[in-house]
Design an enzyme around this catalytic site. Structure first.
Site, PDB file in Angstrom:
ATOM      1  N   SER A  28     127.778 -65.580 -15.423  1.00 36.48           N
ATOM      2  CA  SER A  28     126.761 -64.853 -14.655  1.00 36.48           C
ATOM      3  C   SER A  28     125.949 -65.760 -13.729  1.00 36.48           C
ATOM      4  O   SER A  28     124.737 -65.572 -13.579  1.00 36.48           O
ATOM      5  CB  SER A  28     125.851 -64.057 -15.577  1.00 36.48           C
ATOM      6  OG  SER A  28     126.607 -63.083 -16.297  1.00 36.48           O
ATOM      7  N   LYS A  77     139.576 -64.079 -10.662  1.00 35.47           N
ATOM      8  CA  LYS A  77     140.135 -63.270 -11.763  1.00 35.47           C
ATOM      9  C   LYS A  77     141.160 -62.264 -11.210  1.00 35.47           C
ATOM     10  O   LYS A  77     141.875 -62.596 -10.281  1.00 35.47           O
ATOM     11  CB  LYS A  77     139.004 -62.600 -12.563  1.00 35.47           C
ATOM     12  CG  LYS A  77     138.003 -63.648 -13.079  1.00 35.47           C
ATOM     13  CD  LYS A  77     137.051 -63.123 -14.132  1.00 35.47           C
ATOM     14  CE  LYS A  77     136.092 -64.234 -14.550  1.00 35.47           C
ATOM     15  NZ  LYS A  77     135.180 -63.826 -15.630  1.00 35.47           N
ATOM     16  N   HIS A 125     140.410 -70.652 -20.173  1.00 40.85           N
ATOM     17  CA  HIS A 125     139.322 -69.715 -19.890  1.00 40.85           C
ATOM     18  C   HIS A 125     139.141 -68.792 -21.098  1.00 40.85           C
ATOM     19  O   HIS A 125     140.113 -68.450 -21.774  1.00 40.85           O
ATOM     20  CB  HIS A 125     139.633 -68.899 -18.633  1.00 40.85           C
ATOM     21  CG  HIS A 125     138.464 -68.105 -18.166  1.00 40.85           C
ATOM     22  ND1 HIS A 125     138.127 -66.889 -18.724  1.00 40.85           N
ATOM     23  CD2 HIS A 125     137.530 -68.369 -17.226  1.00 40.85           C
ATOM     24  CE1 HIS A 125     137.028 -66.445 -18.135  1.00 40.85           C
ATOM     25  NE2 HIS A 125     136.644 -67.315 -17.228  1.00 40.85           N
ATOM     26  N   GLU A 150     131.430 -72.415 -20.504  1.00 40.55           N
ATOM     27  CA  GLU A 150     131.233 -70.991 -20.242  1.00 40.55           C
ATOM     28  C   GLU A 150     130.958 -70.269 -21.569  1.00 40.55           C
ATOM     29  O   GLU A 150     131.896 -69.912 -22.282  1.00 40.55           O
ATOM     30  CB  GLU A 150     132.488 -70.389 -19.597  1.00 40.55           C
ATOM     31  CG  GLU A 150     132.812 -70.961 -18.229  1.00 40.55           C
ATOM     32  CD  GLU A 150     133.591 -69.973 -17.368  1.00 40.55           C
ATOM     33  OE1 GLU A 150     133.199 -69.787 -16.220  1.00 40.55           O
ATOM     34  OE2 GLU A 150     134.563 -69.369 -17.854  1.00 40.55           O
ATOM     35  N   ASN A 163     136.256 -68.233  -9.380  1.00 43.32           N
ATOM     36  CA  ASN A 163     137.385 -67.681 -10.129  1.00 43.32           C
ATOM     37  C   ASN A 163     137.452 -66.191  -9.793  1.00 43.32           C
ATOM     38  O   ASN A 163     136.633 -65.410 -10.254  1.00 43.32           O
ATOM     39  CB  ASN A 163     137.145 -67.909 -11.631  1.00 43.32           C
ATOM     40  CG  ASN A 163     138.191 -67.249 -12.503  1.00 43.32           C
ATOM     41  OD1 ASN A 163     139.192 -66.721 -12.001  1.00 43.32           O
ATOM     42  ND2 ASN A 163     137.976 -67.271 -13.811  1.00 43.32           N
ATOM     43  N   GLU A 175     138.772 -65.741 -21.345  1.00 40.73           N
ATOM     44  CA  GLU A 175     139.591 -64.521 -21.317  1.00 40.73           C
ATOM     45  C   GLU A 175     141.021 -64.821 -21.759  1.00 40.73           C
ATOM     46  O   GLU A 175     141.687 -63.975 -22.352  1.00 40.73           O
ATOM     47  CB  GLU A 175     139.526 -63.894 -19.914  1.00 40.73           C
ATOM     48  CG  GLU A 175     138.158 -63.261 -19.683  1.00 40.73           C
ATOM     49  CD  GLU A 175     137.636 -63.343 -18.264  1.00 40.73           C
ATOM     50  OE1 GLU A 175     138.423 -63.527 -17.326  1.00 40.73           O
ATOM     51  OE2 GLU A 175     136.399 -63.242 -18.103  1.00 40.73           O
ATOM     52  N   GLY A 204     130.260 -62.241 -17.254  1.00 40.19           N
ATOM     53  CA  GLY A 204     130.365 -60.869 -16.774  1.00 40.19           C
ATOM     54  C   GLY A 204     129.341 -59.931 -17.376  1.00 40.19           C
ATOM     55  O   GLY A 204     129.434 -58.715 -17.232  1.00 40.19           O
TER      56      GLY A 204
HETATM   57  P1  13P Z   1     130.946 -64.214 -14.184  1.00 36.78           P
HETATM   58  O1  13P Z   1     130.339 -65.149 -13.156  1.00 36.78           O
HETATM   59  O2  13P Z   1     131.452 -62.944 -13.603  1.00 36.78           O
HETATM   60  O3  13P Z   1     130.073 -64.045 -15.372  1.00 36.78           O
HETATM   61  O4  13P Z   1     132.288 -64.973 -14.723  1.00 36.78           O
HETATM   62  C1  13P Z   1     132.198 -66.271 -15.139  1.00 36.78           C
HETATM   63  C2  13P Z   1     133.582 -66.782 -15.360  1.00 36.78           C
HETATM   64  O5  13P Z   1     134.239 -66.392 -16.298  1.00 36.78           O
HETATM   65  C3  13P Z   1     134.118 -67.745 -14.392  1.00 36.78           C
HETATM   66  O6  13P Z   1     135.308 -68.303 -14.844  1.00 36.78           O
END
Ligand code: 13P
Length: 251
Positions: free
Chosen positions: A212, A11, A94, A166, A9, A96, A172
């Site tokens: 992560s 982002k 997601h 997740e 992803n 976010e 992150g």
């Molecule tokens: P990170 O791997 O940067 O923690 O992000 C995970 C994520 O949100 C994947 O959709």
């Protein structure tokens, strides 16, 4: 037997040129993997990345879509537009989107059903916040997101669904759930799927872990019986980091 599914992803990263360059590197690097591989660039780079990946074994994914096919929805992207670009999978719900942009389970469910109706694979993300974890509500939160997210989805349609667990506190932050903790939640998800559908449907479901995931922790996570792949954020942005995750060592 479930095929491991590793998704990147990206982002809100990568201009068109940067996205093309990364897709080009990945295309040759993962040519021989037996795992399912997907990348989800930002909308603006989908067409360019799709062209680079055409004929490869990497699927083109999107990071979100609207809950309607068309209409007065300023700033939104329709499933028809994604299909037009050759998108095969879409990340929905997601954290976010849930926590920064206020998406609720009903909206996410509408998107899941629309994606399935149009032949896309819906990657439904679920996961608890740190506050919810500390309050002992992991199972309740994840089960609710799962049940409401899949409301109206039939067992016959589950082949078009991937679940991504997740935990919000691990995204992150560099804090990964331990393989044991992640597997325990994956087991809860699988049991709930068995209750909602059937044991066979639950056994066939691919459940990714995200939060992560890095080259040095991927193998440990993937070794767990209920973890079938990864949804990778930061470490999917370079071939140096993403490749060892795609090709994780099964131990
Ligand atoms: P990170 O791997 O940067 O923690 O992000 C995970 C994520 O949100 C994947 O959709």
């Amino acid at each position: 037997m479930r095929t491991p599914y590793i998704a990147g992803n990206w982002k809100m990263h990568k201009t068109i040129g940067e996205a093309e360059a990364l897709a080009g590197q990945l295309r040759s690097a993962v040519a021989n993997t037996a795992h399912t591989v997907m990348v989800a660039p930002p909308f603006t780079a989908l067409q360019a990345v799709g062209a680079v990946l055409k004929g490869s074994n990497i699927k083109l994914g999107a990071q979100n879509m609207a809950a309607e096919e068309a209409g007065a929805h300023t700033g939104e992207i329709s499933v028809l537009m994604l299909k037009d670009l050759g998108v095969e999978a879409v990340i929905l719900g997601h954290s976010e989107r849930r926590h920064t942009y206020g998406e609720n389970n009903a909206l996410i469910n509408a998107k899941v059903k629309l994606a399935i109706q149009h032949g896309l694979t819906a990657i439904l993300c679920v996961g608890e916040t740190l506050e919810e974890r500390e309050a002992g509500r992991v199972n309740a939160v994840v089960e609710e997101q799962l049940e409401l997210g899949l409301d109206g989805v039939s067992e016959g349609q589950l082949g078009q669904v991937v679940i991504a667990y997740e935990p919000v506190w691990a995204i992150g932050t560099g804090k990964t759930a331990t393989p044991e903790d992640a597997d325990a939640v994956h087991q809860i998800i699988r049991s709930r799927l068995a209750g909602l559908y059937s044991q066979a449907a639950a056994d066939a479901m691919v459940i990714q872990y995200g939060g992560s995931v890095k080259p040095d922790n991927a193998s440990g996570l993937m070794a767990k019986p209920n973890i079938d792949g990864a949804l990778v954020g930061g470490a999917s942005l370079t071939v140096e980091q993403f490749l060892p995750i795609v090709q994780y060592d099964k131990g």
